[in-house]
Design an enzyme around this catalytic site. Structure first.
Site, mmCIF file in Angstrom:
data_model
loop_
_atom_site.group_PDB
_atom_site.id
_atom_site.type_symbol
_atom_site.label_atom_id
_atom_site.label_comp_id
_atom_site.label_asym_id
_atom_site.label_seq_id
_atom_site.Cartn_x
_atom_site.Cartn_y
_atom_site.Cartn_z
ATOM 1 N N GLU A 223 -5.867 -3.635 11.725
ATOM 2 C CA GLU A 223 -6.477 -2.538 10.973
ATOM 3 C C GLU A 223 -6.207 -1.273 11.769
ATOM 4 O O GLU A 223 -6.742 -1.086 12.867
ATOM 5 C CB GLU A 223 -7.987 -2.746 10.817
ATOM 6 C CG GLU A 223 -8.652 -1.620 10.033
ATOM 7 C CD GLU A 223 -10.161 -1.682 10.061
ATOM 8 O OE1 GLU A 223 -10.782 -0.676 10.446
ATOM 9 O OE2 GLU A 223 -10.710 -2.740 9.702
ATOM 10 N N CYS B 33 -13.444 4.316 10.943
ATOM 11 C CA CYS B 33 -12.110 4.118 10.371
ATOM 12 C C CYS B 33 -12.024 4.627 8.943
ATOM 13 O O CYS B 33 -10.928 4.832 8.422
ATOM 14 C CB CYS B 33 -11.721 2.647 10.433
ATOM 15 S SG CYS B 33 -12.943 1.538 9.723
#
Length: 432
Positions: free
Chosen positions: A263, A300
C-alpha cells in the site's frame, strides 16, 4: 528499556551499532538501545522461519485461532506501557493510539474467527469418474496452502495497526505462514513491546521457535537483505510510493521472483462539483481543512488533491478554505525525517510553474518537527503538463486544481494514476 534483536524467541548478542528512538515533539532521545541486525541475523531468522514453516503449516485451525487471540490478549495486557511508549515515539495522541490498539486486537480476533470457520482454504474435491469416456477422471483434490516465510515492513504512521502485529502479520499467521517483521526505526520500543506479546502467545501454544521474528535497523540494509533472501516467499509493505517500488524491483530481480503486497503513496483526489460549492462552500471548506490537517496530514487517505471548475462558488470556497486553514495550528509529525521531507516538498511545490499559495496555518515554533498546514492552487493546464504536481506530499498539504470546463476536469482525472480513494462532492440537484 533494554532491547536487542529478537530472533525467534531468543535475544541475541548485538553485533552492529546501537540506535535510539526519538521523541518527535521534543527531538530528544528516548530510553533504550536498539541494535541494527547483521546479515547473519537475517540468515538466522529465515533459517528458523523455514524450519517453522514445515511445522506451522500443519498446525490445526483451533490452535492457530487460539494463538491469534492470545496475541490480542497479550497486547491488551501491556496496558498503559504500550500506549505511553507509542505516544513518546510517534507524537500521536493517547485517544488515537488507544483506538489503534483496539483496531489491532480486533483484526487479530477477526482472523481467528476466519481461521476457525475454514472456508478460506477453498477446498475442492472432484470425485473420480472411472467410467467417464473417452478417458476416466482421477480423484482431484485442491486447496490453498501456506507459501512460507512472510516479511512484513512496519508502517511509520500506524505503529500498531499496520506494524508488528498489524493486519499483514495477522493474515500471514492465520494462513499458516511464519512472519519476520522489519521494525520501523521510528518506533522500535513500541515494536519490541508488541513483539514480546507475540512471543508470549507463541510460547503459550508451543509453536515452533521461528514462527515469529523481529529485526531492527535504522537504515535500509536489513530490509534489502530480507527481500532478496531466497527463503523469503512474500513481502508486505505500507509506506511511500518510492519505497514500495524499490522493494517491488528487488523482488522482481530475484532468481525466483516473489510477490510484494504494497500500500503506497496516494493523493486521493476530491472532485468538487459547482452546485455543491455554490450551496455549501463554507461547510465543505471547513470539512476539507479539517481532513487535510487530520493527524498532521499523515493518513494514507489524506485529500492531497482538490479538483473544481471555475465558478462563483469556487471563489467563495477558496476564500473559506484559506480562512479555515489559517485557524489551524501546526502539529507534530512522526519523525524528524518525515517533517524535513514535508517542508522540502511543500516548498518545492510552490516553486513549480503556475502554483500559488491559498493560505498557511499557524506554525508552533515552541515544539519540534512541526508541519505547517498549506493549501495551494494551480490551473488545470499547468497541472496536466507537470508530472511533479501529481506526486504525494506526505503531510497537511493539498493542491487545488482549477479547470475551465467539464471536459478539462475529465482530462485531469484521466491523468491521475491509481489511488487509494477518490471522492465526489455533489448536491442532489447536479445533473451530469
Amino acid at each position: 528499556m533494554e532491547t536487542a534483536n529478537l530472533i525467534g524467541y531468543q535475544y541475541i548478542t548485538p553485533e552492529e551499532k546501537a540506535f535510539k528512538a526519538i521523541d518527535p515533539s521534543s527531538g530528544s532521545e528516548l530510553p533504550g538501545d536498539f541494535y541494527t541486525a547483521s546479515l547473519a541475523d537475517v540468515d538466522s531468522a529465515l533459517e528458523l522461519a523455514e524450519k517453522a514453516a514445515g511445522i506451522y503449516r500443519y498446525t490445526d485451525k483451533k490452535t492457530k485461532a487460539a494463538f491469534l487471540r492470545s496475541i490480542a490478549e497479550e497486547i491488551n495486557a501491556l496496558g498503559d506501557e504500550l500506549i505511553e511508549r507509542a505516544m513518546a515515539e510517534s507524537g500521536l495522541p493517547q485517544a488515537r493510539l488507544q483506538g489503534e490498539r483496539g483496531r489491532t486486537t480486533g483484526q487479530l480476533n477477526m482472523f481467528a474467527d476466519l481461521v476457525e470457520e475454514g472456508s478460506w482454504v477453498e477446498a475442492v474435491i472432484d470425485n473420480a469418474l472411472p467410467e467417464r469416456k473417452p478417458a476416466a477422471r482421477p480423484d482431484i483434490r485442491k486447496m490453498l496452502i501456506p507459501v512460507g516465510p512472510v516479511v512484513v515492513f512496519g508502517a511509520s504512521n500506524f505503529p500498531l495497526a499496520f506494524s508488528v502485529a498489524g493486519g499483514d502479520t495477522a493474515s500471514a499467521l492465520a494462513a499458516g505462514c511464519p512472519v519476520i517483521v522489519k521494525a520501523h526505526p521510528a518506533h522500535p520500543g513500541t515494536s519490541a513491546l508488541v513483539a514480546s506479546a507475540i512471543k508470549k502467545a507463541a510460547e503459550k501454544h508451543d509453536l515452533p521457535e521461528g514462527v515469529f521474528s523481529i529485526l531492527f535497523d535504522d537504515g535500509y540494509a536489513v530490509g534489502e537483505a530480507l527481500v532478496k533472501h531466497p527463503k523469503t516467499k512474500v513481502v508486505t509493505f505500507t509506506g511511500s510510493y518510492k519505497g514500495g517500488m524499490a522493494l517491488v524491483k528487488m523482488a522482481q530481480q530475484r532468481e525466483a521472483p516473489i510477490p510484494v503486497f504494497a500500500e503506497m503513496g496516494s493523493i486521493n483526489p476530491v472532485i468538487l462539483l459547482p452546485d455543491a460549492l455554490e450551496n455549501r462552500y463554507t461547510e465543505i471548506a471547513e470539512q476539507y481543512a479539517a481532513s487535510i490537517t487530520l493527524g498532521a496530514g499523515q493518513f494514507c487517505t489524506n485529500p492531497g488533491l482538490l479538483i473544481a471548475m471555475k465558478s462563483e462558488g469556487l471563489k467563495k470556497f477558496k476564500n473559506a478554505l484559506g480562512e479555515a486553514i489559517e485557524k489551524i495550528s501546526s502539529a507534530t509529525m512522526l519523525t524528524p525525517g518525515i517533517c524535513k521531507n514535508y517542508s522540502t516538498l511543500s516548498e518545492e511545490m510552490l516553486k513549480e510553474q503556475g502554483v500559488s499559495i491559498i493560505n498557511r496555518g499557524n506554525l508552533n515554533a515552541d515544539k519540534s518537527n512541526q508541519a505547517q498546514p498549506l493549501v495551494a492552487e494551480v490551473s488545470a493546464s499547468s497541472f496536466l503538463i507537470n508530472p511533479k504536481l501529481k506526486e504525494e506530499v506526505f503531510g497537511p498539504y493539498s493542491l487545488l486544481v482549477v479547470t475551465d470546463y467539464e471536459v478539462q476536469l475529465q482530462q485531469v482525472i484521466d491523468a491521475l494514476q491509481g489511488q487509494l480513494t477518490a471522492s465526489i462532492v455533489a448536491d442532489e440537484s447536479y445533473k451530469a
